[in-house]
Structure formats: C-alpha cells, structure tokens
Design a protein around this motif. Sequence first.
Motif, PDB file in Angstrom:
ATOM      1  N   SER A  14       0.639  -1.134  -0.143  1.00 15.93           N
ATOM      2  CA  SER A  14       0.127   0.220  -0.008  1.00 15.93           C
ATOM      3  C   SER A  14       0.675   1.339   0.007  1.00 15.93           C
ATOM      4  O   SER A  14       0.234   2.453  -0.070  1.00 15.93           O
ATOM      5  CB  SER A  14      -0.876   0.068   1.111  1.00 15.93           C
ATOM      6  N   GLY A  17      -0.077   4.519   1.953  1.00 13.02           N
ATOM      7  CA  GLY A  17      -0.953   5.462   1.488  1.00 13.02           C
ATOM      8  C   GLY A  17      -2.310   4.952   2.403  1.00 13.02           C
ATOM      9  O   GLY A  17      -2.515   4.165   3.161  1.00 13.02           O
ATOM     10  N   ASP A  18      -3.494   5.901   1.997  1.00 13.05           N
ATOM     11  CA  ASP A  18      -4.828   5.846   2.672  1.00 13.05           C
ATOM     12  C   ASP A  18      -5.825   5.331   1.779  1.00 13.05           C
ATOM     13  O   ASP A  18      -6.960   5.823   1.884  1.00 13.05           O
ATOM     14  CB  ASP A  18      -5.349   6.975   3.657  1.00 13.05           C
ATOM     15  N   ASN A  19      -5.245   4.791   0.655  1.00 13.44           N
ATOM     16  CA  ASN A  19      -6.325   4.289  -0.470  1.00 13.44           C
ATOM     17  C   ASN A  19      -6.558   2.955  -0.335  1.00 13.44           C
ATOM     18  O   ASN A  19      -6.368   2.361  -1.546  1.00 13.44           O
ATOM     19  CB  ASN A  19      -5.904   4.664  -1.795  1.00 13.44           C
ATOM     20  N   CYS A  20      -6.622   2.301   0.814  1.00 10.64           N
ATOM     21  CA  CYS A  20      -6.458   0.665   0.869  1.00 10.64           C
ATOM     22  C   CYS A  20      -7.582   0.249   1.779  1.00 10.64           C
ATOM     23  O   CYS A  20      -8.226   0.827   2.341  1.00 10.64           O
ATOM     24  CB  CYS A  20      -5.203   0.263   1.552  1.00 10.64           C
ATOM     25  N   ASP A  35     -12.164   0.510   5.153  1.00  5.71           N
ATOM     26  CA  ASP A  35     -11.645   1.574   4.494  1.00  5.71           C
ATOM     27  C   ASP A  35     -10.753   2.317   5.173  1.00  5.71           C
ATOM     28  O   ASP A  35     -11.087   2.860   6.270  1.00  5.71           O
ATOM     29  CB  ASP A  35     -12.833   2.473   3.853  1.00  5.71           C
ATOM     30  N   LYS A  37      -9.417   4.999   4.742  1.00 13.51           N
ATOM     31  CA  LYS A  37      -9.714   6.534   4.588  1.00 13.51           C
ATOM     32  C   LYS A  37     -10.737   7.182   5.603  1.00 13.51           C
ATOM     33  O   LYS A  37     -10.995   8.085   5.728  1.00 13.51           O
ATOM     34  CB  LYS A  37     -10.085   6.843   3.111  1.00 13.51           C
TER      35      LYS A  37
END
Length: 65
Positions: A14, A17-20, A35, A37
């Motif tokens: 990942s 990041g926070d798109n996982c 999520d 996020k």
Amino acid sequence: MYSKFVTWRKSARSSGGDNCVEVSFAADGSVGVRDSKNRDGAILVFTPAEWNAFTGGVRDGEFDR
C-alpha cells in the motif's frame, strides 16, 4: 460488536497510503474489513468460511479480469 477488532493491518504494497482496505482478525475467528480512509466508518464482517472462500478465490484468479 466492532470492539472485537483491535489490531488492523493493510498490505505492505500500500506504500503507506490511505487508499486501501484494512483487515482485522478477531479472537472469535471473524474477520473485519474497513476502508483506510474512513477508519470510523462501516466495517464489513465475515465468518472464517467466507474469508477463506474469498482469499481462495483471489489466489485462484477467480477475480482476474
């Protein structure tokens, strides 16, 4: 109910990041998915059999395009 999910983890791929999605394994065997996020948002809860079927399908290429 959701307090049983204590330790959350996400893929090493990942890149921080926070798109996982994040996964947590509870002591009773259930699996939580959320999520990254929206850590205070909804948690999908799966039985061990459901989780094993999903991860098996991923390994077998069931979801490949």
